[in-house]
Design an enzyme around this catalytic site. Structure first.
Site, mmCIF file in Angstrom:
data_model
loop_
_atom_site.group_PDB
_atom_site.id
_atom_site.type_symbol
_atom_site.label_atom_id
_atom_site.label_comp_id
_atom_site.label_asym_id
_atom_site.label_seq_id
_atom_site.Cartn_x
_atom_site.Cartn_y
_atom_site.Cartn_z
ATOM 1 N N THR A 4 71.547 23.941 67.546
ATOM 2 C CA THR A 4 70.303 24.082 66.786
ATOM 3 C C THR A 4 69.165 24.093 67.784
ATOM 4 O OG1 THR A 4 71.112 23.072 64.773
ATOM 5 C CG2 THR A 4 68.747 22.976 65.145
ATOM 6 N N LYS B 296 68.078 28.126 58.068
ATOM 7 C CA LYS B 296 68.197 26.679 58.192
ATOM 8 C C LYS B 296 66.888 25.977 57.818
ATOM 9 C CE LYS B 296 70.558 23.243 60.744
ATOM 10 N NZ LYS B 296 71.131 22.665 61.940
ATOM 11 N N LYS C 46 60.252 17.686 61.566
ATOM 12 C CA LYS C 46 60.052 18.842 62.446
ATOM 13 C C LYS C 46 60.355 20.136 61.682
ATOM 14 C CE LYS C 46 63.232 20.427 64.753
ATOM 15 N NZ LYS C 46 64.505 20.469 65.464
#
Lengths: 286, 286, 286, 286
Positions: A96, A171, A239
């Protein structure tokens, strides 16, 4: 049969590589700390000394590194992937990472004649072991197709989402929804408890109805027990909410609800709960 | 064996009464439009001419009326429940009504020597037919216990939640969470589509993960198809959000996320989508 | 020349009645604690024993009571205004009360043949003394016109806003804007201080520009000094925000920003700052 | 006496340079389109052919360019400031630019032996002409002190705020407060009008009270008249809100109210009102 490489044998990578080996594929592994290779070699894997070697000798090399810095180092560093890639061989980064990191790696691989795919996953340790991850791929389509036999051993849902960047965007979208759901759930539970309703009964009613989902089943008892053992760190959720809001600014999408949720997660981060589970957003709500 | 009365044979009431009859209970039915009684009489029910008669002759009388006005009329009107109740016989109002209506009816029933329970349900036509409603009861505990054999034929989850008012509060809490989930889902889908992700793939990813729930499975295709056929009217959701926020003012619970969601549903109502399904909140978001 | 009555000699009422007396009007005063009448009698006022007496003997009776309960008691209680009013004499309630209280009093006065005006004020002790209040009147127009000579001694801005209720609504609108301004100001100051900007310089820049206003001039140093000495209690602001949002639900007006501000004031109330000044919203923001 | 250079003679720069010349300073001007220099030469200015020449010959060079690209070109381009600066001479960029641009320019100037100050201004054409701007300076303190005699002819408030970046941050803080005020004002006005209050009376009440400020005096009639003639483009306000929120993520400051306001301005931008005045946020609220 295609030969596969696998770089990065942390909790996720170890389980994923083992699944490929057990499925009978020809797998060459590498890890920064070489000792982590032994159990996989025992299962039948070959071991290589550097990412360069892996990328030079395998048709498709998978990687799942801990963070953008490790992803960059493994690609661009001395004896890195970039020195071995070429001739249409594939590199699939399942870490990621941020958008820029994915683009930089993709551009470099392509410039060397390799093919590149970002393929972040949704799911943690257990799905990695069970081969039931959700794989969100973006980049070179032909590489996705070629890697499908391997993906099918890793994930229960393997999606090609379009050009490089679309995997990361999916995502963000999914995590943004998750953050909003958890904020709504936390506020609802808090209001219910202040109403003198029984917490277990609230969870029971939710579990019996249209909102029943694995997340509420998992997080509900954590909230009631004020147990925030980390499975998905709150700071990462915040985030992702921040990045989703940034994306919305670029694309012209208003996000009234997500912005409010973001401020809740931000307050939880500021209060020092960033390393606890996302469930700890409840601490600033209750 | 206890004798049961059933007042109000709309879509929900008809299915619920039929389940009681089929289970072999002694059931007396009444409906404002008497002709709706016939199919149930054919199943074995007795028919009464007024709510008074039902309440006077049955151990426990259930009612599910269309709105607070009908609930009040059936109780307080000429030949209403109040004229027949007494001697510890029970009245269980399963209509969705406001707090004040529930309290007024409960106080009047109790003053006449009856026992009262509010028991709003979560679930619509299909669960009513299948006997898989979720029943949220508040009020007289002994009546809940006495009614349990009947509840078990109506709902898959029958909860006694405490004093009168707790049933309604549970419903507010649950619907508030639902509203927040739908707002998050709508914003996420809108952001995903603006990102050039494929809508069906977004639903697919959600369906495969920790957020998979019957609501998203049902509403997802509605949003993508911009089909807002009403199953739960948006204006009712907005009303519930408003009431949940009012409750939060009274109990001292901040609701940053729910307030933002409420404004979205309010904007959808103002825009004229109040009679469409709650999914139509998407129309002011996309 | 018209004769005036004045009921309620608290901080506000005392200063206002004194202004009427000093202007040479014929004024009869009453207060629950009769001793508070003495200084005004010394200035030239007559004193009455009951609200009934005042309302029966004066052309126009003003009242400014501490809360809705006191406003109701003074009107409806034994020897209250209602027993003395009639024959077109006027009653002007300048208390800040809820909508229902204003309507109840207005309807009763009118039914007795009197005329009624709600006239809440904007401004506190100093403007009351200086005769520079802002008077927001709603109700009987002819009474507003007849009372104008008195209003001109009390307020610098005396507005007739329409039917009964419009005075209270104007106050809600204005206070809602004030709450939003203070939330924005508090967040800005907090962000500035976290940026290592100097607080006094921030206030200085605001004071020099298009946002310069008496409120920021007054509250700015309070925030920097964390001094929340009450001039306008925070809980009253939160109540006004709540009522403004309730009004918006009725009228169909979305209030995304005001809802967010309301939650901030609500959190400050929950945290126990309700009796401090509205500036204390800063305590949950910084 | 120090010699001054002035680069960029747009609406703002022209007025500012003229003020310096009229004050009797020795001023050398340059503009990309050279013809704009003539009126200032007529007032007594010298004219130079390139930014390099100006920076090489003047003690302190001021610049106010239209955007970051122009600011970079003027500094880094052929015959740019960088080629002429050095020996402690000063460069003061009064353009509104992003953080990175300011840092890049500052670092380059300093590396060449020059001194640098960012000095964005608050205020538009009229204050520029009247010499009543608000100057928000950050960077080299000695240069601020040396430039003070000039600043005093340009601004009514000249503030040294600390290291490079603090000027831009102050502007963000101030504009964020402004955006929140305007959102609150717009929602209040909209609610008032829906309440059948008179718009002019609402403005009147605000003007008479603690919230009276030049901004509301200016924007109020614009909102009522639905006249959004641009003085401060809405898209710039939205950008500043976005940057303020980004700053808050970095510094750990929750901004519930500002986030809600940002979404309103964002929706106005998405709706196509980005080039209208900030007052056009009202178009998505009313």
């Amino acid at each position: 049969m295609a030969t596969y490489g696998f770089l990065g044998l942390g909790i996720m990578g170890n389980a994923m590589a083992a699944n490929l080996i057990r499925a009978g594929f020809d797998v060459t592994v590498w890890n920064r700390t070489a000792s982590r290779c032994a159990p996989l070699v025992a299962l039948g894997a070959k071991q290589a000394a550097t990412p360069r070697e892996v990328a030079a000798s395998c048709d498709i090399t998978f990687a799942i590194l801990s963070d953008p810095a490790a992803a960059r180092e493994t690609c661009f560093g001395a004896d890195g992937v970039l020195e071995g890639i070429g001739d249409g061989r594939g590199y699939i980064d399942m870490s990621t990472v941020d958008d820029q990191t994915a683009r930089d790696i993709g551009a470099a691989i392509t410039a060397k004649g390799g093919r590149f795919l970002e393929a972040p996953v949704s799911g943690t340790k257990k799905p990695a072991e069970d081969g039931t991850l959700i794989i969100l791929a973006g980049g070179e389509r032909s590489l996705f197709d070629d890697a499908l036999p391997a993906f099918e051993k890793l994930g229960k849902k393997n999606l090609y989402l379009g050009e490089l960047g679309q995997g990361a965007r999916m995502k963000l979208v999914v995590n943004m929804i998750m953050g909003g759901m958890l904020a709504a759930f936390s506020e609802g539970l808090a209001l219910g408890l202040k109403s003198d309703l029984d917490g277990a009964q609230i969870l029971d009613v939710i579990e019996a109805g249209a909102m029943a989902c694995p997340m509420f089943k998992g997080k509900g008892p954590m909230l009631l027990g004020e147990n925030y053992t980390t499975s998905f760190p709150l700071k990462h959720m915040q985030k992702d909410l921040r990045l989703a809001i940034a994306l919305s600014e670029e694309l012209g999408q208003s996000l009234h609800a997500a912005s409010a949720s973001n401020e809740l997660f931000k307050r939880a981060s500021i209060a020092g709960y960033g390393d606890e589970d996302i469930a700890a957003v409840y601490r600033v709500i209750k």
